[in-house]
Design a protein around this motif. Structure first.
Motif, short mmCIF file in Angstrom:
data_model
loop_
_atom_site.label_atom_id
_atom_site.label_comp_id
_atom_site.label_asym_id
_atom_site.label_seq_id
_atom_site.Cartn_x
_atom_site.Cartn_y
_atom_site.Cartn_z
N TYR A 165 -20.51 21.28 31.85
CA TYR A 165 -19.77 21.55 30.73
C TYR A 165 -20.63 21.94 29.71
O TYR A 165 -21.64 21.83 29.63
CB TYR A 165 -18.74 20.38 30.35
CG TYR A 165 -17.81 20.11 31.12
CD1 TYR A 165 -16.43 20.50 30.97
CD2 TYR A 165 -17.82 19.37 32.57
CE1 TYR A 165 -15.26 20.45 31.82
CE2 TYR A 165 -16.88 19.13 33.32
CZ TYR A 165 -15.72 19.72 33.17
OH TYR A 165 -14.71 19.78 33.82
N VAL A 166 -20.06 22.85 28.43
CA VAL A 166 -20.65 23.39 27.59
C VAL A 166 -19.83 23.09 26.27
O VAL A 166 -18.71 23.29 26.16
CB VAL A 166 -20.86 24.91 27.79
CG1 VAL A 166 -21.33 25.59 26.54
CG2 VAL A 166 -21.64 25.50 28.96
N ILE A 167 -20.51 22.72 25.12
CA ILE A 167 -20.24 22.44 23.93
C ILE A 167 -20.25 23.76 23.21
O ILE A 167 -21.46 24.27 22.99
CB ILE A 167 -20.54 21.19 23.29
CG1 ILE A 167 -20.40 20.24 24.12
CG2 ILE A 167 -20.05 21.16 21.82
CD1 ILE A 167 -20.84 18.82 23.52
N THR A 168 -19.20 24.35 22.57
CA THR A 168 -19.28 25.90 21.96
C THR A 168 -18.97 25.69 20.44
O THR A 168 -19.21 24.74 19.97
CB THR A 168 -17.91 26.45 22.56
OG1 THR A 168 -16.90 26.09 22.23
CG2 THR A 168 -18.38 26.82 23.99
N GLN A 169 -18.91 26.78 19.83
CA GLN A 169 -18.89 27.14 18.34
C GLN A 169 -18.02 26.27 17.58
O GLN A 169 -18.36 25.73 16.57
CB GLN A 169 -18.57 28.60 18.11
CG GLN A 169 -18.75 29.09 16.94
CD GLN A 169 -17.76 28.54 15.66
OE1 GLN A 169 -16.55 28.41 16.04
NE2 GLN A 169 -18.07 28.19 14.66
N PRO A 170 -16.87 25.75 18.16
CA PRO A 170 -15.96 25.15 17.24
C PRO A 170 -16.40 23.50 16.81
O PRO A 170 -16.06 23.04 15.82
CB PRO A 170 -14.78 24.95 18.09
CG PRO A 170 -14.49 26.09 18.85
CD PRO A 170 -16.04 26.39 19.27
#
Length: 106
Positions: A3-8
């Motif tokens: 999983y990846v944590i993105t810009q928001p």
């Protein structure tokens, strides 16, 4: 895959994901949370609790935030796999993609 944590998440860091992660693989930088791809077990517990919908399965990351796949992976190049975020606490640096993101406007 992971999983990846993105810009928001940048400058929000709600941390509900941390409470749900059974393996303590979500680390805190000054502006964003990061998922260690070597420690993530792909359970998906973090994704539905994110209030800003910043967490995606790696292959499902929206194209506009594809750089965050790189950021989450490269963030751990020097750090490696310490065996859990709680051991280290908040870290003093962000990946350059995150550090260079525009600051929120008032």
């Amino acid at each position: 895959m992971t999983y990846v944590i993105t810009q928001p998440c940048v400058d929000v860091k709600d941390k509900a994901c941390v409470d749900e992660c059974p393996v303590d693989c979500i680390y805190e930088g000054p502006r964003k949370m990061y998922i260690n791809p070597d420690e993530c077990v792909d359970c998906g517990a973090c994704e539905p609790v994110c209030p800003v919908e910043a967490i995606f399965f790696e292959d499902d990351t929206p194209q506009e935030w594809a750089d965050f796949r790189t950021a989450d992976t490269e963030f751990f190049t020097e750090l490696g796999s310490p065996g859990g975020a709680a051991v280290l606490g908040p870290l003093a640096h962000d990946h350059p993609i995150v550090a260079g993101a525009p600051l929120p406007t008032a």
